[in-house]
Design an enzyme around this catalytic site. Structure first.
Site, PDB file in Angstrom:
ATOM      1  N   ASP A   7     -68.260   2.854   7.867  1.00 54.69           N
ATOM      2  CA  ASP A   7     -67.302   3.820   7.333  1.00 54.69           C
ATOM      3  C   ASP A   7     -67.913   4.540   6.128  1.00 54.69           C
ATOM      4  O   ASP A   7     -68.847   4.023   5.503  1.00 54.69           O
ATOM      5  CB  ASP A   7     -66.029   3.059   6.928  1.00 54.69           C
ATOM      6  CG  ASP A   7     -65.012   3.966   6.285  1.00 54.69           C
ATOM      7  OD1 ASP A   7     -64.639   4.971   6.919  1.00 54.69           O
ATOM      8  OD2 ASP A   7     -64.601   3.676   5.140  1.00 54.69           O
ATOM      9  N   ASP A   9     -65.940   7.031   3.427  1.00 51.55           N
ATOM     10  CA  ASP A   9     -65.154   7.090   2.189  1.00 51.55           C
ATOM     11  C   ASP A   9     -64.578   5.714   1.861  1.00 51.55           C
ATOM     12  O   ASP A   9     -63.929   5.089   2.704  1.00 51.55           O
ATOM     13  CB  ASP A   9     -64.033   8.127   2.315  1.00 51.55           C
ATOM     14  CG  ASP A   9     -63.864   8.913   1.019  1.00 51.55           C
ATOM     15  OD1 ASP A   9     -64.012   8.320  -0.068  1.00 51.55           O
ATOM     16  OD2 ASP A   9     -63.599  10.117   1.100  1.00 51.55           O
TER      17      ASP A   9
HETATM   18 MG   LIG Z   1     -62.825   4.189   4.259  1.00 49.29          MG
END
Ligand SMILES: [Mg+2]
Length: 253
Positions: A7, A9
């Site tokens: 992932d 952010d």
């Molecule tokens: Mg995230």
């Protein structure tokens, strides 16, 4: 060797700030030759923009093909499942590029699909136009359903809020592609020729990254650098395989 699906952010960076240990972890994977793909629900950036963002934050040797976004997955999903190609889009350049790469054309009339990704400049008129197409029978497809978008210590509306609004108005439920929905993963596995047992999902969000793995029987690692920490696990009843505080814990010399 498993492929890390990482992932962005809350895991690699938070807005314009690096997350401690992230650059070191990516450098470690590169040095060892361990495979990884950045898997993000963020549909706004093109692959070039996503690469530039990480290079600007000091990550090294980042390539455009390292990214698999919910925009790319959505375009591939529609292309694979339907023969029509006319769409009405709410979204930014990342979604526009992904749809063009799959030969979709953008129309104002008689759309086959309404594709909704985060668009920070969309307005009431555009939302109402999308609604007209959905009520006229266009298939309603959402890149992702994130409720919130972290922005400089505050939360803005995520794409899920827009999708929900259009669902409420139309009475039609959108097909959702991004994490935690298995669709994004199935499209990625097929595209990259991987199997579930070949991957590890790494992310900060129990409701998206970890839920996708938990429900799909895939190994997950939760890093407590973003939206959730250990205290949220029981509350949300989503269980990661492993929990870490900092990505440096995954570096083994
Ligand atoms: Mg995230």
């Amino acid at each position: 060797m498993k492929t890390y699906l990482i992932d962005l952010d809350g895991t690699m960076y938070s807005g314009n700030t690096n997350i401690d240990g992230a650059r070191e972890f990516i450098a470690y994977l590169q040095e060892k030759g361990f495979p990884y793909i950045f898997l993000t629900n963020n549909a706004t950036r093109t692959k070039t923009q996503a690469k530039e963002h990480m290079l600007n934050l000091g990550f090294k040797n980042i390539k455009e093909d390292d990214f698999f976004t919910s925009a790319i997955a959505t375009a591939k999903y529609i292309a694979k499942n339907y023969s029509e190609r006319k769409c009405f889009m709410i979204g930014e350049s990342g979604l526009e590029e992904a749809l063009k790469e799959e030969n979709f054309i953008f129309v104002e009339d008689k759309a086959d699909f309404v594709v909704v990704g985060l668009d920070r400049k969309a307005n009431y008129t555009k939302y109402s136009e999308a609604l007209h197409h959905i009520l006229a029978g266009a298939k309603f497809i959402a890149t992702n359903s994130d409720r919130l978008l972290a922005n400089n210590g505050l939360f803005d509306l995520g794409n899920g809020a827009t999708v929900n609004m259009l669902e409420y108005a139309s009475g039609v439920e959108a097909i959702k592609v991004g994490k935690p929905y298995q669709t994004i993963l199935n499209i990625l596995l097929e595209d990259k020729n991987l199997k579930k047992e070949d991957i590890i999902l790494l992310g900060d969000n129990l409701e998206t990254d970890i839920k996708l793995g938990y429900e799909g029987n895939i190994e997950t690692i939760m890093v407590c650098s973003g939206v959730h920490d250990e205290n949220d696990i029981e509350r949300l009843k989503v269980y990661p395989t492993k929990v870490i505080k900092n990505l440096r814990e995954l570096i083994k010399e």
